[in-house]
Write an enzyme that holds these catalytic residues in place. Structure first.
Site, short mmCIF file in Angstrom:
data_model
loop_
_atom_site.label_atom_id
_atom_site.label_comp_id
_atom_site.label_asym_id
_atom_site.label_seq_id
_atom_site.Cartn_x
_atom_site.Cartn_y
_atom_site.Cartn_z
N THR A 14 0.81 -1.22 0.00
CA THR A 14 0.00 0.00 0.00
C THR A 14 0.84 1.27 0.00
O THR A 14 0.47 2.27 -0.60
CB THR A 14 -0.95 0.00 1.22
OG1 THR A 14 -1.81 -1.14 1.14
CG2 THR A 14 -1.81 1.25 1.25
N ASP A 91 -0.04 -7.02 5.10
CA ASP A 91 -0.74 -8.29 5.36
C ASP A 91 0.20 -9.43 5.74
O ASP A 91 -0.12 -10.24 6.61
CB ASP A 91 -1.58 -8.70 4.15
CG ASP A 91 -2.84 -7.85 4.02
OD1 ASP A 91 -3.18 -7.13 4.98
OD2 ASP A 91 -3.47 -7.90 2.95
#
Length: 347
Positions: A14, A91
């Site tokens: 991200t 993640d």
């Protein structure tokens, strides 16, 4: 005196994403745009170089081959830089940091993983502060030695040991926690290092990397009513080397003959059964309750206070490095890189 240099390794995630004008979905872009979004990094008194992986990937697609590639990059560039910052999706960041903590032997320089919850080009991004702090820590030295010579994760206002860290929140800027080990540093007006928590064990041999990881392992999370046929299907997986058993509380599991017979069967097949608690904090204490005592008799190995991410990577690492089951169990039972709280053995 030579000017210090830090290498940023960009894997994706991200922190380096922008919105696709056609679909509105997040897609990766190159690091040069990150540097434009954070002009403050040009004010540091050390040099900053960057390396982007040939294939930028979302962290959900991370594989052990990427860990091996990161290790090889660090080994090749090790003498040129005083520290490394790895930009990575959140993640699987705790898995990657755990893996590299085992794969990088005799590490004496910082390898700081960081990322963000919002793309670095957005107004409220957390990526800007995370990147700046990670760079400062990667370059920090005292008396010619790195302040944090280990693999760690910088996120929010905390620096954690990589193999003690878990992602706990999908939205908060404080997305990571280390429940069983204190932060290595806290970031405020100053960076306050917790020197007593940092690994300063003597390392005189040169950096070495071990890039093999045995992925023939499985994770079985216990729950009330779990079917024996489920357990049976897992332990009969061809080539299975290790089974991480996510147990209740302090390492407890069902005491039924059916369940225990399956654990015994796994051991007889040469499968290493590794007992890791489902709880985020606390430790496995096998034998404390009757519900875990029987598993000791069947050769189940305690994970103590290890995180699930570190357990997966440690089992992969040891299963590839050693062929003897008893040797693997010996190392599972002791800290190799500060991942568990238990007596340390030479490694």
């Amino acid at each position: 005196m030579a000017i210090k240099s830090v290498l940023i390794i960009y894997t994706g995630g991200t922190i380096g994403m922008v919105n696709d004008p056609e679909t509105g979905a997040l897609c990766p872009f190159n690091f040069e745009q990150i540097a434009k979004a954070v002009p403050e990094i040009k004010e540091f008194s050390f040099n900053i170089d960057s390396y982007t992986l040939p294939e930028i990937i979302d962290s959900s697609d991370i594989q052990p081959t990427v860990w091996a590639e990161l290790c090889k990059i660090i080994l090749a560039k090790y003498d040129q830089y005083c520290g490394f910052v790895i930009l990575h999706g959140t993640d699987t960041m705790a898995y990657s940091a755990s893996a590299l903590s085992f794969m990088l032997g005799n590490l004496t320089k910082p390898v700081v993983f960081t990322g963000s919850q919002l793309p670095i080009g957005t107004i409220r991004t957390d990526g800007r502060e995370n990147l700046i702090a990670a760079l400062e820590i990667a370059a920090a030295t005292e008396e010619g030695k790195s302040v944090v010579p280990e693999v760690c994760i910088l996120f929010g206002a905390k620096l954690y040991r990589g193999n003690r860290t878990t992602k706990v929140d999908a939205e908060s800027f404080d997305a990571f926690q280390s429940f069983n080990y204190p932060p290595l540093a806290e970031i405020g007006i100053h960076i306050d290092y917790n020197y007593s928590a940092i690994d300063y064990s003597s390392k005189t041999a040169p950096l070495e990397v071990f890039t093999g990881m045995n992925t023939h392992i499985a994770v079985l999370k216990l729950f009330p009513g779990i079917g024996i046929e489920v357990i049976d299907s897992i332990i009969n997986t061809p080539g299975l080397r290790g089974l991480i058993l996510e147990t209740y509380g302090a390492g407890n599991a069902p005491t039924t003959k059916q369940f225990l017979n399956k654990i015994k069967e796994a051991g007889e097949k040469g499968i290493i059964v590794y007992n890791v608690t489902q709880c985020q904090g606390g430790s496995v204490e096998m034998g404390r309750y009757e519900t875990s005592r029987e598993m000791i008799n069947y050769g189940v190995t305690s994970g103590y206070d290890i995180t699930m991410e570190a357990a997966v990577c440690k089992l992969m690492y040891l299963s590839e490095k050693y062929s003897d089951t008893n040797e693997i169990k010996k190392y599972l039972n002791s800290p190799l890189k500060g991942e568990i709280t238990q007596k340390r053995i030479g490694f």
